[in-house]
Structure formats: structure tokens, C-alpha cells
Design an enzyme around this catalytic site. Structure first.
Site, mmCIF file in Angstrom:
data_model
loop_
_atom_site.group_PDB
_atom_site.id
_atom_site.type_symbol
_atom_site.label_atom_id
_atom_site.label_comp_id
_atom_site.label_asym_id
_atom_site.label_seq_id
_atom_site.Cartn_x
_atom_site.Cartn_y
_atom_site.Cartn_z
ATOM 1 N N THR A 1 -26.066 87.015 35.613
ATOM 2 C CA THR A 1 -26.086 88.500 36.076
ATOM 3 C C THR A 1 -25.409 88.562 37.335
ATOM 4 O O THR A 1 -25.876 88.003 38.437
ATOM 5 C CB THR A 1 -27.397 89.159 36.147
ATOM 6 O OG1 THR A 1 -28.041 88.986 34.567
ATOM 7 C CG2 THR A 1 -27.428 90.534 36.346
ATOM 8 N N LYS B 1 -32.472 90.796 43.373
ATOM 9 C CA LYS B 1 -31.044 90.595 43.241
ATOM 10 C C LYS B 1 -30.094 91.619 42.675
ATOM 11 O O LYS B 1 -29.265 92.015 43.063
ATOM 12 C CB LYS B 1 -30.634 88.989 43.172
ATOM 13 C CG LYS B 1 -29.295 88.685 43.000
ATOM 14 C CD LYS B 1 -28.885 88.680 41.698
ATOM 15 C CE LYS B 1 -29.266 87.760 40.848
ATOM 16 N NZ LYS B 1 -28.628 87.847 39.544
ATOM 17 N N LYS C 1 -24.801 95.055 32.083
ATOM 18 C CA LYS C 1 -26.004 94.345 32.374
ATOM 19 C C LYS C 1 -26.711 94.852 33.370
ATOM 20 O O LYS C 1 -28.212 94.893 33.552
ATOM 21 C CB LYS C 1 -25.747 92.867 32.882
ATOM 22 C CG LYS C 1 -26.793 91.832 33.067
ATOM 23 C CD LYS C 1 -27.739 91.808 31.958
ATOM 24 C CE LYS C 1 -28.888 90.928 32.514
ATOM 25 N NZ LYS C 1 -30.004 90.879 31.524
#
Length: 297
Positions: A95, A240, A171
Site C-alpha cells: 500500500t 500511514k 487501495k
């Protein structure tokens, strides 16, 4: 076919096992070798660097924690680009930001190798079962060439076009939707609790009627029980991802106030040193702010 696999966290090692089970030769690399030992015992070979893992591979998978780690294992002094053959394909399952994906695709093009963005949805146990949902984007023939490998790790592959960054937008958007669902359930269950309605009864009602979906069933159980184990992804890791999402939203001029709420909840959770719980544990911030006090164990 010969495969390289770099990054053996919970997700990576599960995915690599499924590739190895299907009679492909597999070279693996991780920052620490001990995580590779189960795969080595199962027949994989150890590579001392990302470049060595990529040597003579038809396809190399990477599953690492963030953009910086991916750049390092790809373009570093011992990065996979220094071992990857021409026309071989790098499949990035991490990701990361869409811009990083685009930059890496250009680097591969300069080296006459190919890059496919392939982030996945699913917890480690889903990866173990080979039932991930797989998003792909990038050059068409490269995607076609790696599809047989992706079929070994996923139950469905969804193509989002030629832009290498597109699958990573999907995503980040998916993680945002998951975060909103977690926050919504935490607020609803806490409201019920403060009105003498059990969290479990709310969970059972909603997850079998209006919201009978995997997200509400699986994450809802964690939130109702307030037991955030086993750990799929940690609060720090998904924080994150929310930061990347907010950066992308800012560039695209898309107001995303709900994303900021999830980011702040995760920030508070990380600041308190909660590293050994699933990321859904940020739901505890809702109970805490509502003055719900749990007895100390």
C-alpha cells in the site's frame, strides 16, 4: 516458473506459501532471515538481497511496509532492479502512494523491465487461504503475464486500467471505507451501551440485517467485544495509509473530513503506544471519549 518474493511480514509469508505450493521455484528475501525459515523448510531458497531474489526470476513480488521501503528494495544499491531480467515483471502488492507507483513504473521502463501495481484486500488468514481480493493497474501485457500468479493468491482480480497509480488509489479508498465503517460502528455501539443496550446485541442485529457484509461481521465482532486480536494490520501501519489518502485528496482538491477523523483516531491510538492490537482498536478512542471506563484486568 521462477518467482522472487521480497517482504515476509504476515501477509507476505502467507502469499509466498501459496505461490510455493504450486510447483514454482521461489527465492525469498526479508530484512531478517528468521521470518523466511518456514518457507525455506518448505522448499524456497534464501536470497541475501533483493537483487539476488530477482535474479533470473520471471516475476518478483514485493510486500513491504511503505513507500520508502519499496523504493529501497527496488532502486537501492542492492535493489531488485539490479537483478531483474529484461521483460521480467515486478508485482508490487504494498500500500503506497499512487505517485510512487508511477515513478517505479518509469524506472522499470528505463531498465526494460515491467511493473504492475497489485495491492490486495484481506487479512493474513484470508491471504493464507488464497482468497485475497486483488486490484491491478499498469501495462496490459504485463498484467496478462502475471494473472496466473495472482490467481494463486486471490479469489478475484479487478483491473483498473493502464495508469500504474490507479490500483493504489483504489487501495487507499478501500482502507478509508473500512476506517469509516469501524468509526461508525464504534460510535453506534457506544451510544447503545450508554443507553443500557449491549454492544453484542447491536452487533448481532446490524450484522445480520441492514449491514450483513464481511466488514460489519468481522470488524464488528472486534468492536463489540473490544478484543482487537488477532492483529491483522497495526494502527501505525494504517495511519500511514490514511496519511497517503489525505495527501492524495489534497492534491485532487477532494474534501475528505471523515478521513481526517479516522486519521486523528489512529494518531491518538499510536501516541498511546498501542502497537499490539489490530488497527480496528482505534475504536476504543470512541468509548474513552464517551467516558466509558473498563475495569482493569
Amino acid at each position: 516458473m521462477h518467482i522472487g518474493f521480497i517482504g515476509l511480514g504476515q501477509m507476505g509469508i502467507a502469499m509466498a506459501h501459496n505461490l510455493l505450493k504450486n510447483d514454482h521455484s521461489l527465492a525469498v528475501h526479508n530484512r531478517t532471515r528468521d521470518k523466511a525459515e518456514p518457507l525455506i523448510r518448505a522448499g524456497a531458497t534464501w536470497a541475501s538481497s533483493p537483487a539476488e531474489a530477482a535474479y533470473e526470476a520471471d516475476v518478483v513480488f514485493t510486500m513491504v511496509s511503505d513507500d520508502a521501503a519499496l523504493r529501497d528494495v527496488t532502486m537501492g544499491e542492492l535493489g531488485l532492479l539490479n537483478g531483474l531480467s529484461e521483460e521480467a515483471v515486478h508485482v508490487s502488492c504494498s500500500t503506497i502512494s499512487p505517485d510512487t507507483a508511477r515513478q517505479l513504473a518509469q524506472e522499470h521502463q528505463h531498465r526494460n523491465s515491467r511493473y504492475v501495481a497489485s495491492p490486495v484486500f484481506g487479512k493474513p488468514e484470508v491471504a493464507q487461504a488464497g482468497k485475497l481480493w486483488v486490484c491491478v493497474s499498469g501495462e496490459t501485457t504485463a498484467k496478462e503475464d502475471v494473472r496466473p500468479f495472482l490467481n494463486l493468491i486471490g479469489q478475484g482480480i479487478f483491473d483498473f486500467g493502464d495508469d500504474p497509480g490507479a490500483a493504489n488509489v483504489v487501495k487507499l479508498s478501500g482502507n478509508f471505507l473500512l476506517g469509516c465503517a469501524i468509526e461508525a460502528m464504534a460510535e453506534a455501539f457506544t451510544l447503545g451501551e450508554k443507553n443500557n443496550i449491549s454492544r453484542t446485541s447491536l452487533y448481532e442485529f446490524f450484522s445480520t440485517t441492514l449491514f450483513a457484509s464481511p466488514v460489519y461481521k468481522n470488524y464488528g465482532k472486534l468492536i463489540a467485544d473490544e478484543v482487537y486480536q488477532p492483529v491483522g494490520a497495526t494502527p501505525a501501519l494504517i495511519r500511514k495509509d490514511m496519511r497517503l489518502l489525505l495527501d492524495e485528496a489534497q492534491k485532487a482538491l477532494v474534501p475528505m473530513p471523515f478521513a481526517d477523523i479516522v486519521f486523528q483516531q489512529l494518531t491518538a491510538t499510536v501516541a498511546k503506544g498501542k502497537t499490539d492490537i489490530d488497527w480496528a482498536g482505534f475504536a476504543g478512542e470512541v468509548s474513552e471519549k464517551a467516558g466509558v471506563v473498563r475495569p482493569k484486568s
